[in-house]
Design a protein around this motif. Sequence first.
Motif, PDB file in Angstrom:
ATOM      1  N   LEU A  23       0.836  -1.197   0.000  1.00 54.68           N
ATOM      2  CA  LEU A  23       0.000   0.000   0.000  1.00 54.68           C
ATOM      3  C   LEU A  23       0.875   1.253   0.000  1.00 54.68           C
ATOM      4  CD1 LEU A  23      -2.927   1.016   0.089  1.00 54.68           C
ATOM      5  CD2 LEU A  23      -2.775   0.988   2.588  1.00 54.68           C
ATOM      6  N   ALA A  24       1.996   1.212   0.745  1.00 52.39           N
ATOM      7  CA  ALA A  24       2.915   2.346   0.768  1.00 52.39           C
ATOM      8  C   ALA A  24       3.558   2.553  -0.599  1.00 52.39           C
ATOM      9  CB  ALA A  24       3.986   2.139   1.839  1.00 52.39           C
ATOM     10  N   GLU A  25       3.856   1.464  -1.302  1.00 50.32           N
ATOM     11  CA  GLU A  25       4.405   1.583  -2.652  1.00 50.32           C
ATOM     12  C   GLU A  25       3.428   2.308  -3.579  1.00 50.32           C
ATOM     13  OE1 GLU A  25       5.335  -2.306  -3.998  1.00 50.32           O
ATOM     14  OE2 GLU A  25       6.878  -2.652  -2.486  1.00 50.32           O
ATOM     15  N   LEU A  26       2.136   2.151  -3.314  1.00 44.03           N
ATOM     16  CA  LEU A  26       1.115   2.828  -4.110  1.00 44.03           C
ATOM     17  C   LEU A  26       0.881   4.261  -3.625  1.00 44.03           C
ATOM     18  CD1 LEU A  26      -1.473  -0.087  -4.465  1.00 44.03           C
ATOM     19  CD2 LEU A  26       0.280   0.628  -6.089  1.00 44.03           C
ATOM     20  N   GLY A  27       1.550   4.638  -2.534  1.00 41.71           N
ATOM     21  CA  GLY A  27       1.492   6.027  -2.093  1.00 41.71           C
ATOM     22  C   GLY A  27       0.616   6.300  -0.894  1.00 41.71           C
ATOM     23  N   TYR A  28       0.152   5.255  -0.187  1.00 42.04           N
ATOM     24  CA  TYR A  28      -0.787   5.475   0.912  1.00 42.04           C
ATOM     25  C   TYR A  28      -0.300   4.795   2.187  1.00 42.04           C
ATOM     26  CZ  TYR A  28      -3.932   6.908  -2.824  1.00 42.04           C
ATOM     27  OH  TYR A  28      -4.479   7.537  -3.895  1.00 42.04           O
ATOM     28  N   GLN A  29      -0.580   5.440   3.305  1.00 43.81           N
ATOM     29  CA  GLN A  29      -0.333   4.800   4.584  1.00 43.81           C
ATOM     30  C   GLN A  29      -1.592   4.026   4.999  1.00 43.81           C
ATOM     31  OE1 GLN A  29       0.327   7.595   7.721  1.00 43.81           O
ATOM     32  NE2 GLN A  29      -1.417   8.884   7.183  1.00 43.81           N
ATOM     33  N   GLN A  30      -1.405   3.043   5.857  1.00 46.32           N
ATOM     34  CA  GLN A  30      -2.528   2.233   6.326  1.00 46.32           C
ATOM     35  C   GLN A  30      -3.345   3.040   7.319  1.00 46.32           C
ATOM     36  OE1 GLN A  30      -3.051  -1.243   5.325  1.00 46.32           O
ATOM     37  NE2 GLN A  30      -5.056  -0.738   6.140  1.00 46.32           N
ATOM     38  N   GLU A  31      -4.588   3.393   6.947  1.00 46.56           N
ATOM     39  CA  GLU A  31      -5.486   4.132   7.835  1.00 46.56           C
ATOM     40  C   GLU A  31      -6.665   3.264   8.263  1.00 46.56           C
ATOM     41  OE1 GLU A  31      -5.187   8.797   6.802  1.00 46.56           O
ATOM     42  OE2 GLU A  31      -6.240   7.616   5.294  1.00 46.56           O
ATOM     43  N   LEU A  32      -7.259   2.548   7.311  1.00 45.30           N
ATOM     44  CA  LEU A  32      -8.357   1.647   7.646  1.00 45.30           C
ATOM     45  C   LEU A  32      -7.799   0.398   8.311  1.00 45.30           C
ATOM     46  CD1 LEU A  32     -10.363   1.932   4.297  1.00 45.30           C
ATOM     47  CD2 LEU A  32     -10.721   3.215   6.416  1.00 45.30           C
ATOM     48  N   ARG A  33      -8.576  -0.204   9.167  1.00 44.47           N
ATOM     49  CA  ARG A  33      -8.113  -1.393   9.884  1.00 44.47           C
ATOM     50  C   ARG A  33      -8.235  -2.622   9.002  1.00 44.47           C
ATOM     51  NH1 ARG A  33     -10.719  -0.276  15.926  1.00 44.47           N
ATOM     52  NH2 ARG A  33      -9.584   1.673  16.296  1.00 44.47           N
ATOM     53  N   ARG A  34      -7.134  -3.357   8.883  1.00 42.57           N
ATOM     54  CA  ARG A  34      -7.085  -4.518   8.002  1.00 42.57           C
ATOM     55  C   ARG A  34      -7.551  -5.746   8.788  1.00 42.57           C
ATOM     56  NH1 ARG A  34      -4.636  -4.775   2.963  1.00 42.57           N
ATOM     57  NH2 ARG A  34      -3.595  -2.773   3.299  1.00 42.57           N
ATOM     58  N   LYS A  35      -8.891  -5.959   8.763  1.00 41.01           N
ATOM     59  CA  LYS A  35      -9.504  -7.002   9.579  1.00 41.01           C
ATOM     60  C   LYS A  35     -10.189  -8.088   8.754  1.00 41.01           C
ATOM     61  CE  LYS A  35      -8.880  -5.139  13.774  1.00 41.01           C
ATOM     62  NZ  LYS A  35      -8.224  -5.827  14.899  1.00 41.01           N
ATOM     63  N   LEU A  36     -10.345  -7.893   7.444  1.00 44.19           N
ATOM     64  CA  LEU A  36     -11.147  -8.826   6.652  1.00 44.19           C
ATOM     65  C   LEU A  36     -10.319 -10.003   6.148  1.00 44.19           C
ATOM     66  CD1 LEU A  36     -13.263  -6.350   4.475  1.00 44.19           C
ATOM     67  CD2 LEU A  36     -13.828  -7.347   6.686  1.00 44.19           C
ATOM     68  N   SER A  37     -10.871 -11.193   6.264  1.00 43.44           N
ATOM     69  CA  SER A  37     -10.257 -12.392   5.693  1.00 43.44           C
ATOM     70  C   SER A  37     -10.637 -12.489   4.219  1.00 43.44           C
ATOM     71  CB  SER A  37     -10.743 -13.635   6.435  1.00 43.44           C
ATOM     72  OG  SER A  37     -12.149 -13.811   6.216  1.00 43.44           O
ATOM     73  N   GLY A  38     -10.059 -13.476   3.533  1.00 46.42           N
ATOM     74  CA  GLY A  38     -10.422 -13.691   2.139  1.00 46.42           C
ATOM     75  C   GLY A  38     -11.894 -14.023   1.980  1.00 46.42           C
ATOM     76  N   PHE A  39     -12.430 -14.815   2.904  1.00 44.22           N
ATOM     77  CA  PHE A  39     -13.857 -15.161   2.832  1.00 44.22           C
ATOM     78  C   PHE A  39     -14.723 -13.930   3.067  1.00 44.22           C
ATOM     79  CE2 PHE A  39     -17.906 -16.425   4.698  1.00 44.22           C
ATOM     80  CZ  PHE A  39     -18.363 -17.341   3.755  1.00 44.22           C
ATOM     81  N   SER A  40     -14.314 -13.083   4.015  1.00 45.41           N
ATOM     82  CA  SER A  40     -15.084 -11.868   4.283  1.00 45.41           C
ATOM     83  C   SER A  40     -15.071 -10.943   3.074  1.00 45.41           C
ATOM     84  CB  SER A  40     -14.519 -11.144   5.503  1.00 45.41           C
ATOM     85  OG  SER A  40     -14.643 -11.933   6.666  1.00 45.41           O
ATOM     86  N   ASN A  41     -13.938 -10.882   2.393  1.00 46.44           N
ATOM     87  CA  ASN A  41     -13.858 -10.062   1.185  1.00 46.44           C
ATOM     88  C   ASN A  41     -14.825 -10.581   0.120  1.00 46.44           C
ATOM     89  OD1 ASN A  41     -12.609  -9.586  -1.668  1.00 46.44           O
ATOM     90  ND2 ASN A  41     -11.643  -8.045  -0.366  1.00 46.44           N
ATOM     91  N   PHE A  42     -14.842 -11.902  -0.087  1.00 51.19           N
ATOM     92  CA  PHE A  42     -15.798 -12.511  -1.016  1.00 51.19           C
ATOM     93  C   PHE A  42     -17.232 -12.253  -0.570  1.00 51.19           C
ATOM     94  CE2 PHE A  42     -18.564 -16.267  -0.694  1.00 51.19           C
ATOM     95  CZ  PHE A  42     -19.000 -16.388  -2.011  1.00 51.19           C
ATOM     96  N   ALA A  43     -17.472 -12.346   0.729  1.00 50.84           N
ATOM     97  CA  ALA A  43     -18.837 -12.221   1.248  1.00 50.84           C
ATOM     98  C   ALA A  43     -19.420 -10.841   0.992  1.00 50.84           C
ATOM     99  CB  ALA A  43     -18.857 -12.540   2.749  1.00 50.84           C
TER     100      ALA A  43
END
Length: 606
Positions: A23-43
């Motif tokens: 994400l930093a390579e794309l120019g952004y710092q992590q602000e949102l909480r990274r809590k979702l699993s792959g299944f949650s992303n699909f859901a």
Amino acid sequence: MSASTRPAGTPVLVEADLDEQRLAELGYQQELRRKLSGFSNFAVSFSIISILAGAITSYGIAMTAGGPLAITLGWLVVGGMVTLVALAMAEICSVYPTAGALYWWAAALARRNKAAWAWFVGWFNFLGEVAVTAAIDFGAAITTSAFLSLTFDLAVTPERTFVVFLVIIVAHGLLNTFGVNLVRVLSDVSAWWHLVGVAVIVGVLAVVPDQHKPISEVFFEVRNATGFDFSGAAVYAVLIGLLMAQYTYTGYDASAHVAEETHDAARAAPRGIVLSVVVSVVAGFVLLFAITWAIQDYDAQRQTELGLPPAQIFIDATGQTTGTFLLFICVVAQFFCGMASVTANSRMAYAFSRDGALPGSAIWRRVNPRTGTPTNSIWLCVACSTLLVLPSLWNTTAYLAATSIAVIGLYIAYVGPVFLRRRSPDFRPGPWHLGRWSPLVGWLAIGWVGVICVLFVLPTTSPVTPSTFNYTIVAVAVVLGAAWLWWLLGARHWFTGPRQNLVPTVAQPDPEIPDPAPDAGTPDPAVEPATPDPEPDADPAPGTPDPDPDRGTPEAVADPAVPEAVTDPAVPDAAADPAGSGPGRAGTAGGAGAAGGVGAAGGERG
């Protein structure tokens, strides 16, 4: 299609570090909480597609135009083409797993006019997201009103339906405000509710009814109640009826919009996009077959006073009590669907505001420090969707036009980056890619969207009057014209595309990394930055010839191009930042050092 897999036993902390580094390579710092699993992303995407929402509320469209053939076989045809669109989108998402998604991809892939591409794709995406949220929750209000009519004998009126809509969308705003953890749990529940709910409805409709339609009619019967009677009108009706399926297959870009909240986003987000569509194609076909097979009186059920043909089919086929129970399953599923739509809509609005593209961006891009969610963006989306539904109190034509522009607007936004990717010789695939199938899949996806953009602006009923005129072409022209006018009169002077938001951070002393400038990242012209000794194993900066061309490049440091000349003009360019030159080392002031990462104070990658 292929996706590299990370080594078994990779620590979650290391995985999270890789996500934040990318994400930093794309120019952004992590602000949102990274809590979702792959299944949650699909859901999230699966819940927004929601075969128990779109396919149920728009079932009457295909009953009128095309009949069973458009409902069943049409679903499969559209599903196949939509899968190609999803595959093409997923390949790009793997390279750029950021909440901005479609408009960010457009800026990254465009060879010229990057800011303009980002502007127009972003506005089509934002308006499409708002319209889809409005359509989903208003459809949920229609279904809920039918359920309340059956259970409490409440008359269905426009005013009462609008009140139900308000209750539903405010509840969705509150749920999303509570935080990503609650939404994640409910999204997971939603996915299982849809799958189990479809199984229950299909099982009941297969066993309980005393009679069913002949199988041949379920697949091949054509109905044309559009009023058109010219030669070939039946074929025309079937094509118009495909809108039912195409409208249902929207919103799967949500997996990309929540990528910044997903673990292993470069793989999980593209999988979420594709799987949400594929599972919906299969489960939706089974559901639509069962409903169509259970039709007892086609014309009476199409014109039911409940305003929802599937509800009447449930009741006629299984009885009042069982039919109401089946409708309740749909009500809950549609509630989940709208909740997920608000989630995705707010993340897109947050990302677009983060890059300064919405009026009042400073307000909408704020993240609640307690919940880690963009609370203000959530309520912006709720308010915009409510305004879009407001005309339904006195005229449904405007709402139907907004629904149509949602379909066309979203799909234009979907394939804009795909088109640019096909014209970009410098595109470097991420860990999830299509391999040699990429060109064929991409061009077929672009061609299909071209077809539906023409098809769904055509007249849907005859005779054509002010009350039956398909206003979609007008809505498309208004949206495109307004975005173009704003761009021409002002936005082109200040909108530069995606902006980086990396900020200086306090780091531990490192003898190889020079201290950041004392004024929060602004270089001091009087001080010459120290240059660290070259590291023998360090990868050269992007654009520097590799002294050893035979050396393999590990996949983890693949560095796709990011939008050029689109950094925040308020932030100085740290092009000469030595801290970003080392492979896999965090750059000074929060930059990512991997593969020539972002330099101090969020400057462009070296």
